[in-house]
Design an enzyme around this catalytic site. Structure first.
Site, PDB file in Angstrom:
ATOM      1  N   THR A 194       0.885  -1.158   0.000  1.00 51.08           N
ATOM      2  CA  THR A 194       0.000   0.000   0.000  1.00 51.08           C
ATOM      3  C   THR A 194       0.924   1.210   0.000  1.00 51.08           C
ATOM      4  O   THR A 194       2.047   1.122   0.529  1.00 51.08           O
ATOM      5  CB  THR A 194      -0.918   0.059   1.236  1.00 51.08           C
ATOM      6  OG1 THR A 194      -0.091   0.156   2.404  1.00 51.08           O
ATOM      7  CG2 THR A 194      -1.804  -1.173   1.368  1.00 51.08           C
ATOM      8  N   HIS A 195       0.505   2.299  -0.612  1.00 49.15           N
ATOM      9  CA  HIS A 195       1.357   3.499  -0.739  1.00 49.15           C
ATOM     10  C   HIS A 195       2.705   3.160  -1.379  1.00 49.15           C
ATOM     11  O   HIS A 195       3.702   3.823  -1.091  1.00 49.15           O
ATOM     12  CB  HIS A 195       1.612   4.156   0.626  1.00 49.15           C
ATOM     13  CG  HIS A 195       0.386   4.352   1.455  1.00 49.15           C
ATOM     14  ND1 HIS A 195      -0.341   5.518   1.443  1.00 49.15           N
ATOM     15  CD2 HIS A 195      -0.259   3.504   2.297  1.00 49.15           C
ATOM     16  CE1 HIS A 195      -1.380   5.391   2.268  1.00 49.15           C
ATOM     17  NE2 HIS A 195      -1.347   4.183   2.793  1.00 49.15           N
ATOM     18  N   SER A 316      16.232   0.033 -27.665  1.00 44.78           N
ATOM     19  CA  SER A 316      16.682   1.411 -27.818  1.00 44.78           C
ATOM     20  C   SER A 316      17.557   1.514 -29.056  1.00 44.78           C
ATOM     21  O   SER A 316      18.313   0.590 -29.372  1.00 44.78           O
ATOM     22  CB  SER A 316      17.475   1.824 -26.579  1.00 44.78           C
ATOM     23  OG  SER A 316      18.358   2.883 -26.888  1.00 44.78           O
ATOM     24  N   LYS A 322      18.925  -2.246 -23.746  1.00 45.95           N
ATOM     25  CA  LYS A 322      17.571  -1.894 -23.308  1.00 45.95           C
ATOM     26  C   LYS A 322      16.485  -2.831 -23.833  1.00 45.95           C
ATOM     27  O   LYS A 322      16.505  -3.263 -24.972  1.00 45.95           O
ATOM     28  CB  LYS A 322      17.231  -0.459 -23.768  1.00 45.95           C
ATOM     29  CG  LYS A 322      17.918   0.649 -23.015  1.00 45.95           C
ATOM     30  CD  LYS A 322      17.607   0.674 -21.530  1.00 45.95           C
ATOM     31  CE  LYS A 322      16.230   1.193 -21.207  1.00 45.95           C
ATOM     32  NZ  LYS A 322      16.089   2.625 -21.473  1.00 45.95           N
ATOM     33  N   GLU A 329       3.416   0.985 -21.677  1.00 47.57           N
ATOM     34  CA  GLU A 329       3.462   2.459 -21.670  1.00 47.57           C
ATOM     35  C   GLU A 329       2.451   3.048 -22.650  1.00 47.57           C
ATOM     36  O   GLU A 329       1.791   4.048 -22.361  1.00 47.57           O
ATOM     37  CB  GLU A 329       4.876   2.936 -22.017  1.00 47.57           C
ATOM     38  CG  GLU A 329       5.873   2.644 -20.913  1.00 47.57           C
ATOM     39  CD  GLU A 329       7.292   2.932 -21.354  1.00 47.57           C
ATOM     40  OE1 GLU A 329       7.944   3.758 -20.720  1.00 47.57           O
ATOM     41  OE2 GLU A 329       7.743   2.339 -22.347  1.00 47.57           O
ATOM     42  N   GLN A 361     -24.122  15.719 -34.419  1.00 49.23           N
ATOM     43  CA  GLN A 361     -23.280  15.042 -35.404  1.00 49.23           C
ATOM     44  C   GLN A 361     -21.873  14.798 -34.838  1.00 49.23           C
ATOM     45  O   GLN A 361     -21.153  13.917 -35.306  1.00 49.23           O
ATOM     46  CB  GLN A 361     -23.208  15.882 -36.687  1.00 49.23           C
ATOM     47  CG  GLN A 361     -22.398  15.270 -37.802  1.00 49.23           C
ATOM     48  CD  GLN A 361     -22.598  16.000 -39.113  1.00 49.23           C
ATOM     49  OE1 GLN A 361     -23.673  15.970 -39.694  1.00 49.23           O
ATOM     50  NE2 GLN A 361     -21.563  16.686 -39.574  1.00 49.23           N
ATOM     51  N   LYS A 364     -20.097  11.098 -33.082  1.00 51.18           N
ATOM     52  CA  LYS A 364     -19.630   9.841 -33.657  1.00 51.18           C
ATOM     53  C   LYS A 364     -18.114   9.663 -33.693  1.00 51.18           C
ATOM     54  O   LYS A 364     -17.597   8.610 -33.304  1.00 51.18           O
ATOM     55  CB  LYS A 364     -20.206   9.672 -35.059  1.00 51.18           C
ATOM     56  CG  LYS A 364     -21.675   9.279 -35.021  1.00 51.18           C
ATOM     57  CD  LYS A 364     -22.321   9.250 -36.375  1.00 51.18           C
ATOM     58  CE  LYS A 364     -22.730  10.614 -36.872  1.00 51.18           C
ATOM     59  NZ  LYS A 364     -23.786  11.262 -36.051  1.00 51.18           N
TER      60      LYS A 364
END
Ligand code: ARG
Length: 504
Positions: A194-195, A316, A322, A329, A361, A364
């Site tokens: 938590t936190h 990368s 990487k 993301e 209109q 949509k």
């Protein structure tokens, strides 16, 4: 002259069959020679619209997506025009055949469809133009007694019903991926937080099923959106209703609606079904974004809870080592578009006078875009979840740090009759002492802890095992293995039910 209405029968249409000569087929021909262009509304205008404005007001570029629904509504309308004497049986047949031909050609001949781009104002105008191309003046009869205001919202409702079912299939696949991973990883403990601070040990499967719960609620919201869309506005006219006693229920039935809308004025202005759908999509996006955030963090070197699947990661251009969690993301990033679409429609609707307004209109494009995005987001998330490998060793290591058993240490005192608040305080002191000595509280001496309270005995310092701590959470909805197994069975059951329902 009153045509086809009944004051005597309350609101029930008379369905009186009018003699065909009331609607002479030749009438179309005269008007055709008089018409300046083939707009749906040119008669009272002296001058052409400004070219820039004309392009600005057209919606064909995006509402042509509604074509399959428009054709279905047109078919139902054509059928409904026969019992009230507007169409002969032969005219219905010709009209239906032409509509089928248009639907088929629109599917296979994109150049032909494109060729209407500069002239068709919207999908409704397109069909009328194509019908007239096919049938001559008979093509101008189909629009008898109806308005684009009711057509567009009927098409849109049908779209939302199908769209919600499509997204439900994606969310269902995602739920299956969670179920599969929850089963495969049953027994792997992790530090629940938590936190973003280590709190208490839980099972990884419990964590995965928490996400599954949220997406299960989304299934219900999608269902609700489909239900709000499930009423047929046809027969509402532009705003006031229909003067030909059209059989609204027959049209609704043919289109697969469970019923008809209750008030013609409301029917042409109501977009609550679209709001409900966008809210359901926003819920999914928010849940996906939270899931994405969890996995971005889990994939970081500091956490190393998961191994990112190559298939859902990118590298990368500069740093050879990487592997980035781009799938997650992007899912997190695209969420803004979905909530944006909801806010966009809410803002469009706010302050509109009752009845149809051209602002509508604008309902949509944002909804189509949000639907398409969610569709991709859900399936990518499903694939990424299914392909993720969890680092069980690492997860277990975070869960077995005795600091996570501090609440259980306080419970130890509670079992000896110490009031909880006092127990909390005493264990806090034990932890402070352990921190001072730079060791785990389980490595303190008996002397150290008895200085804090004589309730602490030798067994206290053995500490509980992570398995015990988790097994103690034996309440429905808790993280004890039995409860998690029960939760897996419940989810499995829900998904089986859906599969059987679809198969039936
Ligand atoms: N293209 C319009 C829309 O999407 C169709 C209805 C137009 N009605 C009208 N009276 N101009 O809302």
């Amino acid at each position: 002259m009153l045509v086809g209405t009944s004051a005597a029968a309350g609101c029930a249409p008379t369905n009186k069959i009018l003699p065909a000569e009331n609607f002479p087929a030749a009438a179309g021909k005269e008007t055709m020679t008089e018409r300046k262009d083939d707009r749906l509304w040119g008669g009272r205008f002296e001058r052409e619209p400004n070219a820039q404005f004309d392009a600005f007001q057209r919606s064909f570029a995006f509402d042509r997506r509604l074509l399959p629904y428009e054709i279905a509504v047109d078919r139902a309308w054509a059928n409904a025009l026969e019992p009230i004497g507007i169409f002969t049986a032969a005219e219905v047949k010709q009209t239906l055949a032409a509509l089928d031909k248009i639907a088929e050609r629109a599917k296979t001949d994109s150049a032909w469809l494109e060729s209407f781009g500069a002239t068709a104002e919207d999908v409704h105008h397109f069909v009328e133009k194509a019908l007239v191309e096919e049938l001559g003046p008979l093509g101008w009869k189909l629009h008898t007694g109806r308005s684009r205001n009711e057509l567009v919202t009927t098409d849109f409702r049908l779209f939302v019903i199908d769209a919600a079912a499509e997204i439900q299939r994606g969310v269902e696949a995602l739920l299956n991926a969670f179920l599969m991973q929850a089963k495969a990883n049953l027994g792997v403990p992790m530090a629940g937080m938590t936190h973003m601070q280590h709190a208490q040990p839980i099972l990884l499967s419990h964590f995965l099923l928490a996400h599954a719960e949220a997406f299960t609620r989304d299934m219900t919201r999608l269902q609700h959106a489909a239900e709000s869309a499930d009423a047929c506005p046809m027969g509402s006219g532009a705003l006031a209703g229909n003067s030909f006693a059209i059989d609204r229920n027959a049209i609704a039935r043919e289109l697969g609606f469970s019923g008809i809308t209750a008030n013609s004025l409301d029917a042409v202005s109501d977009r609550d079904f679209a709001l409900d759908y966008l809210f359901a999509l926003s819920g999914i996006a928010t849940h996906l974004s939270r899931l994405a955030e969890d996995f971005v963090i889990f994939a970081s070197q500091e956490f190393s809870y998961v191994l990112l699947p190559d298939e859902y990661s990118t590298g990368s251009s500069l740093m050879p080592q990487k592997k980035n969690p781009d799938a997650w993301e992007l899912i997190r990033g695209k969420t803004g578009r979905i909530t944006g679409a909801l806010v966009s429609l809410l803002t469009t609707l706010k302050g509109l006078p009752t009845s149809y307004q051209r602002d509508l209109q604008e309902d949509k494009e944002a909804l189509f875009a949000a639907h398409d995005q969610i569709e991709e987001m859900v399936w990518v998330a499903m694939g990424a979840i299914a392909a993720t490998k969890f680092n069980a060793e690492r997860l277990r290591a975070t869960a077995t740090n005795p600091v996570l058993f501090a609440t259980d240490a306080a419970d130890y005192l509670v079992h000896k009759g110490v009031p909880f608040r006092q127990a909390h305080d005493l264990v806090g002191k034990v932890l402070r002492e352990a921190e001072r000595q730079g060791k785990s509280w389980t490595h303190l001496s008996l002397e150290d802890v008895q200085k804090i309270s004589h309730f602490f005995e030798k067994d206290f310092l053995e500490g509980p095992s992570v398995e015990d701590v988790i097994a103690n959470k034996i309440v429905p909805g808790g993280t004890a293995p039995e409860c998690v197994r029960a939760a897996i069975a419940i989810l499995q059951n829900r998904l089986n039910k859906r599969t059987t329902k679809r198969g039936a």
